[in-house]
Scaffold this motif. Structure first.
Motif, PDB file in Angstrom:
ATOM      1  N   GLN A  95      91.221  54.718 -43.075  1.00 49.52           N
ATOM      2  CA  GLN A  95      92.638  55.053 -43.267  1.00 49.52           C
ATOM      3  C   GLN A  95      92.803  56.505 -43.701  1.00 49.52           C
ATOM      4  O   GLN A  95      93.690  57.214 -43.207  1.00 49.52           O
ATOM      5  CB  GLN A  95      93.237  54.111 -44.308  1.00 49.52           C
ATOM      6  CG  GLN A  95      94.753  54.221 -44.431  1.00 49.52           C
ATOM      7  CD  GLN A  95      95.312  53.258 -45.477  1.00 49.52           C
ATOM      8  OE1 GLN A  95      94.577  52.746 -46.314  1.00 49.52           O
ATOM      9  NE2 GLN A  95      96.603  53.020 -45.442  1.00 49.52           N
ATOM     10  N   GLU A  96      91.936  56.946 -44.617  1.00 50.26           N
ATOM     11  CA  GLU A  96      91.996  58.333 -45.083  1.00 50.26           C
ATOM     12  C   GLU A  96      91.702  59.319 -43.954  1.00 50.26           C
ATOM     13  O   GLU A  96      92.321  60.382 -43.867  1.00 50.26           O
ATOM     14  CB  GLU A  96      91.017  58.535 -46.241  1.00 50.26           C
ATOM     15  CG  GLU A  96      91.492  57.899 -47.548  1.00 50.26           C
ATOM     16  CD  GLU A  96      90.459  57.949 -48.652  1.00 50.26           C
ATOM     17  OE1 GLU A  96      89.358  58.495 -48.409  1.00 50.26           O
ATOM     18  OE2 GLU A  96      90.740  57.450 -49.760  1.00 50.26           O
ATOM     19  N   THR A 125     100.559  42.828 -47.449  1.00 48.74           N
ATOM     20  CA  THR A 125      99.909  44.047 -46.936  1.00 48.74           C
ATOM     21  C   THR A 125     100.718  44.657 -45.801  1.00 48.74           C
ATOM     22  O   THR A 125     101.455  43.949 -45.100  1.00 48.74           O
ATOM     23  CB  THR A 125      98.489  43.740 -46.428  1.00 48.74           C
ATOM     24  OG1 THR A 125      98.567  42.831 -45.316  1.00 48.74           O
ATOM     25  CG2 THR A 125      97.625  43.130 -47.530  1.00 48.74           C
ATOM     26  N   ILE A 165      86.544  46.660 -47.666  1.00 49.31           N
ATOM     27  CA  ILE A 165      87.723  47.357 -48.185  1.00 49.31           C
ATOM     28  C   ILE A 165      87.484  48.862 -48.232  1.00 49.31           C
ATOM     29  O   ILE A 165      88.350  49.658 -47.866  1.00 49.31           O
ATOM     30  CB  ILE A 165      88.104  46.819 -49.588  1.00 49.31           C
ATOM     31  CG1 ILE A 165      88.637  45.385 -49.484  1.00 49.31           C
ATOM     32  CG2 ILE A 165      89.144  47.704 -50.265  1.00 49.31           C
ATOM     33  CD1 ILE A 165      88.780  44.667 -50.813  1.00 49.31           C
ATOM     34  N   MET A 166      86.292  49.246 -48.674  1.00 48.34           N
ATOM     35  CA  MET A 166      85.940  50.663 -48.746  1.00 48.34           C
ATOM     36  C   MET A 166      85.913  51.303 -47.361  1.00 48.34           C
ATOM     37  O   MET A 166      86.397  52.414 -47.167  1.00 48.34           O
ATOM     38  CB  MET A 166      84.577  50.840 -49.432  1.00 48.34           C
ATOM     39  CG  MET A 166      84.604  50.587 -50.937  1.00 48.34           C
ATOM     40  SD  MET A 166      85.777  51.656 -51.833  1.00 48.34           S
ATOM     41  CE  MET A 166      84.986  53.240 -51.635  1.00 48.34           C
ATOM     42  N   GLU A 203      87.553  50.281 -44.698  1.00 50.35           N
ATOM     43  CA  GLU A 203      88.940  50.382 -44.225  1.00 50.35           C
ATOM     44  C   GLU A 203      89.676  51.531 -44.889  1.00 50.35           C
ATOM     45  O   GLU A 203      90.462  52.231 -44.258  1.00 50.35           O
ATOM     46  CB  GLU A 203      89.673  49.058 -44.490  1.00 50.35           C
ATOM     47  CG  GLU A 203      89.235  47.928 -43.580  1.00 50.35           C
ATOM     48  CD  GLU A 203      89.856  46.586 -43.949  1.00 50.35           C
ATOM     49  OE1 GLU A 203      90.570  46.521 -44.980  1.00 50.35           O
ATOM     50  OE2 GLU A 203      89.620  45.612 -43.215  1.00 50.35           O
ATOM     51  N   ARG A 204      89.391  51.736 -46.188  1.00 50.41           N
ATOM     52  CA  ARG A 204      90.030  52.828 -46.922  1.00 50.41           C
ATOM     53  C   ARG A 204      89.594  54.190 -46.387  1.00 50.41           C
ATOM     54  O   ARG A 204      90.411  55.091 -46.195  1.00 50.41           O
ATOM     55  CB  ARG A 204      89.684  52.706 -48.412  1.00 50.41           C
ATOM     56  CG  ARG A 204      90.514  53.618 -49.313  1.00 50.41           C
ATOM     57  CD  ARG A 204      90.224  53.333 -50.775  1.00 50.41           C
ATOM     58  NE  ARG A 204      90.678  52.018 -51.175  1.00 50.41           N
ATOM     59  CZ  ARG A 204      90.344  51.436 -52.318  1.00 50.41           C
ATOM     60  NH1 ARG A 204      89.539  52.055 -53.160  1.00 50.41           N
ATOM     61  NH2 ARG A 204      90.812  50.244 -52.633  1.00 50.41           N
TER      62      ARG A 204
END
Length: 448
Positions: free
Chosen positions: A122-123, A404, A115-116, A118-119
């Motif tokens: 994304q950022e 999602t 998740i981190m 992917e985050r």
């Protein structure tokens, strides 16, 4: 009797049996796992061999729950002692429980890391996209907005820092509203609200017609409290309460023919979160002036039925099995579409996902609202096929919160908005044409 008094302290001091009776509080009730292991080795005379270092988990600390270790404890003195075989079996069961807990912990850790990652990705994508939007696209808006590169970038979602600006440009200002005009209607709204609060009473409100109540500023006040309640920013005392009240109040004075309709507060709220006050009002008024929104907010039944009919054409084309399932229960689109269209999905979807739907809606227009509806039906098709009328209606009224953007937009992308080589606009135009011809055929003047 003497035997009982001798046994009593033994029961109370027996480690680990606090769960099965009231005992006085003791210090250090929970033993360290190493101490438990040493006691076990002392009792059984067997040495416990830990697994090789290579199989041990690294960088993840795990401490089993205290109740897990109870299985290693001896029974109280007044109960039969464990046999060697039973003690060994309990040790094995304990080891299995710990191993299973470790597996779960490792799985959760990997999930968190994913998740981190992917985050962060994304950022990074948002940061790089923002540079392109700010430096290349926005300065050359008219020339670049329709290019394939910009449309693809747009589909991926707008960076929050440019979202409001892009929405304003995409929606446009056909009504030619200026910030000064907004101030004029805001002043009228404040005067009207002041006089309303001074002269009206609860009896007046109860006696008023539904239309009058919907047009009143009092209904706006009530509806604002129900707008994104989980955010606690639009409710009384919140930082955006007065701002939302102002935009909606000014609109009722600007468009008394439309007035205030429940659902408008969600649209205005999303715009306020992304734009300055006057710009939010300008976008709001122009957005509600679009044919689809005007038909719904004016409750133009004839036009609404055309939109539902066009939706069903593409519903049958894309999801024939689900379409027939809905038909078998006489479940019509108005049951779920009205709420989605009235609030532009801002009430039905998580806010960040709703904003992404808005991004492409600003790019593609009303067609994308109905395509999104079909995307939602496709996403949950397997579940919906197992449901009856009541459960389908309930499910679509309150969609799962874990939806999602990746899954939804994947389903939306799979929806083909083409029927017999006709696109949405052509299908809708043909329905309008059929309606006009039908009106002529049923005209009393023609019959005479």
């Amino acid at each position: 009797r003497r035997r009982n008094t001798e046994l009593k302290p033994a029961v109370q001091s027996a480690p680990g049996w606090k769960l099965f009776g009231k005992v006085p509080p003791r210090e250090n009730l929970q033993k360290d796992s190493k101490i438990i292991q040493q006691e076990y080795e002392a009792r059984t005379g067997r040495m416990y061999k830990p697994p090789p270092p290579s199989t041990r988990r690294k960088n993840i600390e795990f401490e089993p729950l205290s109740t897990t270790a109870l299985i290693l404890e001896d029974r109280p003195a007044n109960l039969p002692a464990k046999s060697v075989e039973e003690a060994l079996r309990h040790r094995q069961e304990y080891d299995e429980m710990v191993a299973e807990a470790k597996k779960r912990e490792i799985k959760e850790a990997h999930k968190r890391k994913k998740i981190m990652r992917e985050r962060f990705k994304q950022e990074e994508n948002i940061a790089s996209a923002m540079v392109i939007w700010v430096n290349e696209i926005l300065p050359n808006w008219e020339g670049m907005r329709a290019t394939r590169r910009v449309r693809e970038l747009w589909w991926q979602g707008l960076p929050p820092s440019v979202r409001g600006k892009v929405w304003s440009l995409a929606v446009g200002n056909e009504l030619n509203i200026t910030p000064e005009l907004y101030e004029i209607f805001l002043s009228r709204a404040k005067e009207r609200w002041k006089s309303f609060s001074e002269t009206s009473s609860e009896n007046d409100i109860e006696g008023a017609s539904v239309a009058d109540r919907e047009a009143s500023l009092e209904l706006i006040k009530l509806d604002i409290s129900r707008t994104f309640p989980s955010l606690y920013i639009f409710q009384k005392g919140g930082p955006y309460h007065d701002l939302l009240h102002s935009v909606l109040g000014a609109y009722t004075c600007y468009r008394p023919d439309v007035g205030y309709v429940q659902g408008m507060s969600f649209i205005a709220a999303v715009l306020i979160l992304n734009l300055e006050e006057a710009d939010a009002f300008i976008a709001f008024a122009n957005l509600l002036n679009k044919p689809c929104q005007l038909a719904f907010f004016r409750v133009d039944h004839s036009m609404m039925l055309k939109y539902f009919a066009a939706f069903e054409v593409f519903f049958e084309e894309n999801l024939p099995k689900l379409f027939l399932h809905f038909k078998s229960y006489s479940l019509t689109p108005d049951i779920y579409l009205i709420d989605w269209i009235f609030t532009l999905y801002s009430k039905s979807l998580p806010l960040d996902l709703a904003c992404r739907v808005w991004d492409v809606f600003c790019r593609d227009g009303e067609e994308f609202l109905f395509r999104t509806g079909l995307g939602i039906l496709r996403l949950y098709e397997d579940i919906l096929l197992q449901m009856d009328f009541i459960h389908i209606a309930q499910f679509l009224t309150k969609l799962p919160e874990d939806i999602t953007s990746e899954r939804l937009f994947s389903c939306i992308a799979a929806i083909q908005m083409q029927n017999s080589n006709k696109k949405w606009a052509q299908v809708f135009a043909s329905l309008m044409k059929d309606n006009k011809e039908g009106d002529k055929n049923h005209s009393p003047a023609l019959k005479s």
